[in-house]
Every structure is written in structure tokens, then in C-alpha cells.
Design a protein around this motif. Structure first.
Motif, mmCIF file in Angstrom:
data_model
loop_
_atom_site.group_PDB
_atom_site.id
_atom_site.type_symbol
_atom_site.label_atom_id
_atom_site.label_comp_id
_atom_site.label_asym_id
_atom_site.label_seq_id
_atom_site.Cartn_x
_atom_site.Cartn_y
_atom_site.Cartn_z
ATOM 1 N N THR A 13 -16.162 8.787 -2.615
ATOM 2 C CA THR A 13 -16.401 7.753 -2.896
ATOM 3 C C THR A 13 -17.395 7.871 -1.437
ATOM 4 O OG1 THR A 13 -14.406 6.136 -3.005
ATOM 5 C CG2 THR A 13 -16.371 5.230 -2.483
ATOM 6 N N LEU A 14 -17.744 8.337 -0.879
ATOM 7 C CA LEU A 14 -17.925 8.008 0.647
ATOM 8 C C LEU A 14 -19.360 9.653 0.585
ATOM 9 C CD1 LEU A 14 -15.939 8.818 3.965
ATOM 10 C CD2 LEU A 14 -16.839 7.044 2.945
ATOM 11 N N LEU A 15 -19.315 10.447 0.094
ATOM 12 C CA LEU A 15 -19.797 11.674 -0.510
ATOM 13 C C LEU A 15 -20.605 10.861 -1.614
ATOM 14 C CD1 LEU A 15 -21.014 14.708 -0.246
ATOM 15 C CD2 LEU A 15 -19.720 14.866 -1.888
ATOM 16 N N ALA A 16 -20.661 10.543 -2.828
ATOM 17 C CA ALA A 16 -21.830 9.836 -3.404
ATOM 18 C C ALA A 16 -21.649 8.534 -2.857
ATOM 19 C CB ALA A 16 -20.538 9.029 -5.394
ATOM 20 N N TRP A 17 -21.814 7.873 -2.108
ATOM 21 C CA TRP A 17 -22.544 6.972 -1.770
ATOM 22 C C TRP A 17 -23.897 7.130 -0.813
ATOM 23 C CZ3 TRP A 17 -18.301 2.266 -1.507
ATOM 24 C CH2 TRP A 17 -17.992 2.155 -2.270
ATOM 25 N N GLY A 18 -23.301 8.209 -0.464
ATOM 26 C CA GLY A 18 -24.408 8.917 1.165
ATOM 27 C C GLY A 18 -25.362 9.673 -0.204
ATOM 28 N N VAL A 19 -24.973 10.350 -0.826
ATOM 29 C CA VAL A 19 -25.956 10.844 -1.884
ATOM 30 C C VAL A 19 -26.752 9.638 -2.152
ATOM 31 C CG1 VAL A 19 -26.557 11.579 -3.548
ATOM 32 C CG2 VAL A 19 -24.847 13.050 -2.050
ATOM 33 N N GLY A 29 -19.756 7.137 -7.033
ATOM 34 C CA GLY A 29 -19.357 5.825 -5.459
ATOM 35 C C GLY A 29 -17.508 4.764 -5.585
ATOM 36 N N LEU A 30 -18.768 3.770 -7.022
ATOM 37 C CA LEU A 30 -16.952 2.491 -7.410
ATOM 38 C C LEU A 30 -16.571 3.895 -8.305
ATOM 39 C CD1 LEU A 30 -20.063 0.233 -8.619
ATOM 40 C CD2 LEU A 30 -18.830 0.392 -7.275
ATOM 41 N N TRP A 31 -16.577 4.080 -8.980
ATOM 42 C CA TRP A 31 -15.449 5.017 -9.556
ATOM 43 C C TRP A 31 -14.757 5.557 -8.790
ATOM 44 C CZ3 TRP A 31 -17.464 8.875 -14.566
ATOM 45 C CH2 TRP A 31 -16.101 9.364 -15.201
ATOM 46 N N SER A 32 -15.255 6.102 -7.954
ATOM 47 C CA SER A 32 -14.097 7.070 -7.083
ATOM 48 C C SER A 32 -13.210 5.909 -5.959
ATOM 49 C CB SER A 32 -14.687 8.067 -5.926
ATOM 50 O OG SER A 32 -15.273 9.213 -6.774
ATOM 51 N N ALA A 33 -14.406 4.614 -5.696
ATOM 52 C CA ALA A 33 -13.371 3.528 -4.816
ATOM 53 C C ALA A 33 -11.795 2.887 -6.009
ATOM 54 C CB ALA A 33 -14.218 3.302 -4.371
ATOM 55 N N MET A 34 -12.676 3.200 -7.653
ATOM 56 C CA MET A 34 -11.655 2.058 -7.890
ATOM 57 C C MET A 34 -10.494 3.440 -8.088
ATOM 58 S SD MET A 34 -12.699 -1.061 -7.829
ATOM 59 C CE MET A 34 -13.401 -0.522 -6.363
ATOM 60 N N ASP A 35 -10.327 4.312 -7.907
ATOM 61 C CA ASP A 35 -9.314 5.299 -8.244
ATOM 62 C C ASP A 35 -8.416 5.177 -7.132
ATOM 63 O OD1 ASP A 35 -9.163 6.121 -10.928
ATOM 64 O OD2 ASP A 35 -10.605 7.940 -10.683
ATOM 65 N N PHE A 36 -9.194 5.122 -5.935
ATOM 66 C CA PHE A 36 -8.190 5.359 -4.823
ATOM 67 C C PHE A 36 -7.550 4.248 -4.425
ATOM 68 C CE2 PHE A 36 -8.054 4.094 -0.276
ATOM 69 C CZ PHE A 36 -7.147 5.105 0.179
ATOM 70 N N GLY A 37 -8.525 2.782 -4.865
ATOM 71 C CA GLY A 37 -7.306 1.617 -4.882
ATOM 72 C C GLY A 37 -6.576 1.206 -5.973
ATOM 73 N N GLN A 38 -6.758 2.229 -7.130
ATOM 74 C CA GLN A 38 -5.654 1.972 -8.065
ATOM 75 C C GLN A 38 -4.456 3.016 -7.712
ATOM 76 O OE1 GLN A 38 -6.370 3.247 -12.319
ATOM 77 N NE2 GLN A 38 -4.897 4.417 -12.335
ATOM 78 N N MET A 43 0.921 -1.373 0.265
ATOM 79 C CA MET A 43 0.276 0.437 -0.393
ATOM 80 C C MET A 43 0.993 1.015 -0.083
ATOM 81 S SD MET A 43 -3.696 -0.711 -0.248
ATOM 82 C CE MET A 43 -4.093 0.318 0.959
ATOM 83 N N GLN A 44 0.302 2.501 -1.063
ATOM 84 C CA GLN A 44 1.357 3.395 -0.433
ATOM 85 C C GLN A 44 0.061 4.568 -0.527
ATOM 86 O OE1 GLN A 44 3.359 3.880 -4.389
ATOM 87 N NE2 GLN A 44 1.464 3.946 -5.870
ATOM 88 N N LEU A 45 -0.017 5.454 0.957
ATOM 89 C CA LEU A 45 -0.976 6.677 0.994
ATOM 90 C C LEU A 45 -0.181 7.301 1.062
ATOM 91 C CD1 LEU A 45 -2.760 4.041 3.469
ATOM 92 C CD2 LEU A 45 -2.927 4.804 1.278
ATOM 93 N N ASP A 46 -1.432 8.718 0.034
ATOM 94 C CA ASP A 46 -0.514 9.795 0.371
ATOM 95 C C ASP A 46 -1.603 11.305 0.227
ATOM 96 O OD1 ASP A 46 1.042 11.850 -0.445
ATOM 97 O OD2 ASP A 46 2.159 11.498 -1.925
ATOM 98 N N TRP A 47 -1.631 12.275 0.434
ATOM 99 C CA TRP A 47 -2.549 12.952 0.313
ATOM 100 C C TRP A 47 -3.532 14.015 -0.667
ATOM 101 C CZ3 TRP A 47 -2.786 16.469 -3.261
ATOM 102 C CH2 TRP A 47 -1.795 17.296 -4.084
ATOM 103 N N TYR A 48 -3.141 13.199 -2.352
ATOM 104 C CA TYR A 48 -4.021 13.180 -2.787
ATOM 105 C C TYR A 48 -4.756 11.756 -3.069
ATOM 106 C CZ TYR A 48 -0.348 10.024 -5.227
ATOM 107 O OH TYR A 48 0.248 8.740 -4.788
ATOM 108 N N LEU A 49 -5.070 11.630 -2.352
ATOM 109 C CA LEU A 49 -5.899 9.978 -1.796
ATOM 110 C C LEU A 49 -6.905 10.399 -1.349
ATOM 111 C CD1 LEU A 49 -3.513 6.820 -1.396
ATOM 112 C CD2 LEU A 49 -4.685 7.524 -4.114
ATOM 113 N N ALA A 50 -6.648 11.354 -0.260
ATOM 114 C CA ALA A 50 -7.644 12.261 0.435
ATOM 115 C C ALA A 50 -9.173 12.148 0.057
ATOM 116 C CB ALA A 50 -7.816 12.814 1.284
ATOM 117 N N PRO A 51 -9.258 12.989 -1.651
ATOM 118 C CA PRO A 51 -10.173 13.641 -1.968
ATOM 119 C C PRO A 51 -11.096 12.351 -2.801
ATOM 120 C CG PRO A 51 -8.401 15.093 -2.606
ATOM 121 C CD PRO A 51 -8.188 14.429 -1.848
#
Length: 555
Positions: A14-20, A44-53, A1-9
Motif C-alpha cells: 500500500t505504502l509503495l503503490a501510493w508513494g509511486v 494502493g486501494l486494493w492492497s489497503a482493502m486486502d489488509f483491512g479484510q 483486530m487480528q494482526l499477523d506476519w502475512y499482513l506486512a506485505p
């Protein structure tokens, strides 16, 4: 895993889209809410997969996430089309067939992506670039660009649908539909920047796909438009839908006299009169379409088109003559320039037929009422008339005597009453028969009636007794008239049944007057009756006044 600040958006998106999506699903009965839930699920799926990528370093996982994100990408464009149709009052167009057509492209994309022999047509190359962070360099194949053009076409379709509805909406609805149009800008701009970077390979955005972030902003704006601004209570019924449902025939004609639009009712009417019309009526000259109409109907239409007015138009159809109220209204732009005219034909056949039937029924009723009134008058007249002699009966005499007595006392005028009794009437009946006796009664009554003035009343008191009421007549005059009647009776002969000639008719008369002889109706009748019996005792065929001696018998 590699985590960085640009993953936060991407995580927040993802959370915002699935909440709506959850909120929209819970309110799925609201027009547009179910389509919004589908769009936000895909985002939400799109954002989640981008996050995972961007969060993993394993090459196989990188490639898997890049393919999987298209599970969400393919849901957004058709979902936006469905949302636009629902919001503009065209939800009924989302038939099962149309939804099945929408499903073809997403399924085809997944088939190509997950088939090794076909994947290069969509993603030509997925190359893992080592570094910090580990990145995936993507080269897109021809099917990717076909997919992008198709997606943009769907999004453009949705935007045009909303924009057209906004042009005809009320100010409040125009503001709300404007909010929907504004909500489409963030994902369009974000996707445009992403595609521009991929095409130019500038790497200004570190190969980040900003489109799901733009859609994440769109979700709350659309939710606010639907649930916050109350759009679900104010969704307009589109004007073309109203024209489809209205029963009046509506024709729109331009300044050159060409038909530019006609609702289904107008199309049906035109073809009912002329079944040979072409399949497409728009663009045809109105005079050509009405060529088979009766001359009178064409003249009415031509006259009406000279000025805004209304007229009646009679049109023969296979089902019979139909009558229309024809109205014309000019169509002008905001500058007042006349662009054409609107013709509305309202079918008045049933209403006018019902109105005419009602008028006929009313006329029949009036005739029946007149007949009833006439019958009532006859019954009322018969109730106060003697059926044999047609003279007034005793019931009417009692009422009339009271009225005339009160009037005479009030005005101080005279009132006389003459009692008439036919002499030896029983013997006449016994000798000549009751039929002859009835003829004698009728003849005597007619003689008295001919000698009566207007306002005098001849009544049958009972049996062979008759009474003549003389309003405004003093006693002396009443005596003279009674004597005149007595003498006239000597000339009266009534034919008798059989060979014998008719009998001679004589009568005795008793006269009483107001106020000399009585002060009440009953006293006046009694005084005249007493005078009558005095005449009978004196030998009959004579006139006797109350309080006086009998006159001589007939010469």
C-alpha cells in the motif's frame, strides 16, 4: 483486530503503490505518468482493502472491505491501457469518449457490488469462517468472471500495444519498452495464482489475493522506465503516425500486386483521380485501382516497378495537371526475400511550376539585361559621336589622340593628323541656309570616312572643322591622302533648297606628323591647326604641311 506476519506485505505494498502514485502525479507532464498515477492509486486501494479484510474480525467489516477493494481493482486495467497508449505515441487516442467508455465497467461493478439484490451476481457468497485468524470464504458469481475476462482483455491490449511498438523501436527504446513489458509480469502471475486457487479451492495461499503485491512490484519498475531510463525524452512517434502526417502518397504493394497499405495522402490521391473507388482499398489489385489513370501514367508506373528507380509521373486531376516524382523501393525481410514494394509519389507540381516561373523570369531578365546593355552601348556610342555627322566628337578625339600618341612613341611608328576646314562655310549658311550647311557637313564627313582605313578616326572638331587621325601613317602619305580628299571635294555637289543648284564645296587642309612636328598631343594639334591657317592665308582650297609651303590650288 487480528494482526499477523502475512499482513506486512500488504501494508508495504500500500505504502509503495501510493508513494509511486505521488511521484508520478508530481511529474504528470511526462507521457504515461498520469496513467501510472491512476494505476498505482488503484493498487494502493486494493492492497489497503486486502489488509483491512485480514486485519478485522467483525463480519460486517469483512464483507465491506471485500467489496471496497474493487474500487482499486477496476482502476488498474484501463490505467494500463492508457499508459501503453501514452508510451507508444498514441496519447491522442485517449479521447473523452474512450475514457467515458472505460468508466462504464468500473461503475457497473460498483453498482452491482453495492446493490443487495445484485451483489450475488458478482460475489455469490461471503461466508465468515471462525478461527485464528478469522477468514472470509468467497464464492464468485458469473459477473466476477466476466469482469476478470474484461480486465485481462484490457491488460492484453496494453501488452500487445507495447510489444508492437517495441518491434519497430530503436535499440535504446526497445530496451526501455522491454522494461515495461517485464513490469507487467508480476501482477499477471500473481493474479493467475490467486484465480487458480479460488477456482480449485486448494487453499495453498490461505486465500490471500497476491495481485496487489504483484502490482506493487510493477509500480517502481514502471517508474524507473519512465523517469530513470529517460523514456519521457525518448518516446517514439509511431511509424503509422508519421505516415498519417506525411504529405507524400505512400503505397505498399505485395508480390502479387495487391495494395496492402496506403497512407491518407495516397488514399486522397487515388480517390481524386477516381472518385468511384470502393471504401476499402487494401486488398485490391493495384492495376484495378489505377484503371482510370491515363495510359502514360500507368506505363510510367509499370516501367518503374521493373527496377528501383525514380521517374516523373504526370497525372490529370480535377484541379489541373499534377506532376509527381515517383520512387520505388523493394521491401525485403531479414533473409533478403522480396515481400513487396514501397511506392512514394512526391507532389512536385508547385516546385516545378515555381522553377519554370523562375526560369522564365530569368530569361526575361536576361533579355532585359541585353536590352539595357545594348542601350548602354548606344548611349556610350552617342556620348562619343557627333549627333549631326555621326563622326567622333572632340572629347573622344582628345582621349584617342593620347592613346595613339603613347602607342606610336612606344613602338616608334608614325602618327599623322589632318585638320580640315570647309571654305566660306558661313557664307554658304547665309546664302543657302543652315539646312544645306548641315547637309554639306554630313556629305564631307562621309567622303572622309569612305577614304579612311580601318583604325583611322574621323572627328568633328567643332563648327565646320573636321580632324582625321591617321595612326601608323608617315607625313608624306598623310599629305597624299589629304590632297586626294581635296580633289574629291571638287566633285561633291550638295542639293540646295530652292531652284538654285547646290554649291561647290572646297576645304583647306593642315597636316602635322609625329615625331617631325610635335612630341605631345596638344603640340600635334597646334601644329596641324597652324598649317591649316597657313592654307587659308594662302588662298584656301589647298593642303599645307606643318613646316612646309602650301601646295597649289585645285586646277
Amino acid at each position: 483486530m487480528q494482526l499477523d506476519w502475512y499482513l506486512a506485505p500488504f501494508a508495504l505494498a500500500t505504502l509503495l503503490a501510493w508513494g509511486v502514485a505521488v511521484v508520478a502525479w508530481r511529474r504528470r507532464q511526462t507521457p504515461g505518468a498520469l496513467a501510472l498515477a491512476v494505476v498505482m492509486l488503484g493498487v494502493g486501494l486494493w492492497s489497503a482493502m486486502d489488509f483491512g479484510q485480514w486485519a478485522v474480525t467483525e463480519p460486517a467489516l469483512l464483507r465491506g472491505f471485500d467489496r471496497a477493494l474493487y474500487l482499486g481493482v477496476v482502476l488498474a486495467p484501463p490505467g494500463l491501457v492508457a499508459l501503453a497508449q501514452d508510451l507508444t505515441g498514441h496519447g491522442e487516442r485517449l479521447t473523452g469518449r474512450l475514457l467515458a467508455l472505460f468508466a462504464i465497467e468500473p461503475l457497473a461493478v460498483q453498482l452491482v457490488l453495492w446493490t443487495p439484490e445484485l451483489g450475488h451476481l458478482f460475489l455469490a457468497r461471503l461466508q465468515v469462517q471462525p478461527g485464528s485468524p478469522v477468514e472470509l470464504a468467497v464464492t464468485y458469481g458469473p459477473l466476477f468472471w466476466v469482469h476478470s475476462l474484461y480486465s485481462y482483455a484490457l491488460i492484453l491490449w496494453a501488452l500487445v500495444t507495447v510489444a508492437r511498438a517495441r518491434r519497430h523501436a530503436s535499440p535504446l527504446l526497445r530496451r526501455q519498452l522491454g522494461t515495461v513489458l517485464a513490469a507487467a509480469l508480476p501482477p499477471v502471475l500473481a493474479n493467475g495464482l490467486t484465480l487458480f486457487e479460488a477456482r480449485t479451492q486448494l487453499a495453498l495461499l490461505r486465500n490471500l489475493d497476491l495481485t496487489p503485491l504483484g502490482f506493487a512490484l510493477t509500480g517502481p519498475i514502471l517508474a524507473w522506465a519512465l523517469f530513470g531510463q529517460g523514456m519521457f525524452d525518448l518516446v517514439p512517434v509511431a511509424r503509422d503516425r508519421v505516415l498519417e502526417l506525411v504529405r507524400d502518397a505512400v503505397l505498399v504493394v505485395d508480390r502479387q500486386g495487391r495494395l496492402t497499405d496506403a497512407n491518407p495522402a495516397a488514399d486522397e490521391l487515388l480517390r481524386l483521380v477516381d472518385p468511384g473507388l470502393p471504401p476499402r482499398l487494401a486488398g485490391q489489385r493495384l492495376e484495378t485501382l489505377l484503371a482510370t489513370w491515363p495510359p502514360g501514367a500507368r506505363r510510367s508506373l509499370a516501367t518503374l516497378r521493373q527496377a528501383p528507380a525514380a521517374d516523373e509521373l504526370r497525372l490529370p486531376t480535377p484541379s489541373g495537371l499534377r506532376r509527381f516524382e515517383l520512387r520505388r523501393s523493394p521491401l525485403s525481410d531479414r533473409r533478403g526475400r522480396v515481400l513487396g514494394e514501397l511506392l512514394v509519389l512526391h507532389d512536385e507540381t508547385e516546385r516545378l511550376a515555381a522553377q519554370e516561373a523562375l526560369a522564365q523570369a530569368n530569361a526575361d531578365l536576361q533579355r532585359q539585361l541585353a536590352t539595357v546593355a545594348e542601350l548602354q552601348a548606344r548611349l556610350a556610342e552617342q556620348a562619343i559621336r557627333d549627333p549631326l555627322t555621326n563622326a567622333y566628337n572632340r572629347r573622344f578625339l582628345d582621349r584617342a589622340l593620347e592613346e595613339h600618341l603613347a602607342e606610336a612613341q612606344e613602338r616608334g611608328t608614325g602618327l599623322s593628323l589632318v585638320f580640315v576646314d570647309l571654305d566660306h562655310f558661313k557664307a554658304l549658311n547665309d546664302t543657302c541656309g543652315h539646312a544645306t550647311g548641315d547637309q554639306v557637313l554630313v556629305a564631307v564627313t562621309r567622303l572622309l570616312d569612305r577614304g579612311a582605313r580601318s583604325g583611322d578616326l574621323v572627328c568633328r572638331y567643332g563648327g565646320e572643322e573636321l580632324v582625321v587621325l591617321l595612326p601608323g601613317t608617315p607625313k608624306a602619305t598623310a599629305l597624299a591622302r589629304a590632297e586626294q580628299w581635296r580633289r574629291q571635294l571638287h566633285q561633291l555637289r550638295v542639293p540646295a533648297a530652292g531652284p538654285n543648284s547646290g554649291p561647290q564645296v572646297t576645304a583647306s587642309f593642315g597636316v602635322a606628323s609625329l615625331p617631325e612636328d610635335a612630341c605631345s598631343a596638344s603640340a600635334l594639334l597646334a601644329a596641324a591647326d597652324a598649317a591649316l591657317y597657313a592654307a587659308k592665308r594662302a588662298g584656301r582650297d589647298r593642303v599645307v604641311a606643318a613646316g612646309l609651303t602650301a601646295t597649289n590650288a585645285a586646277p
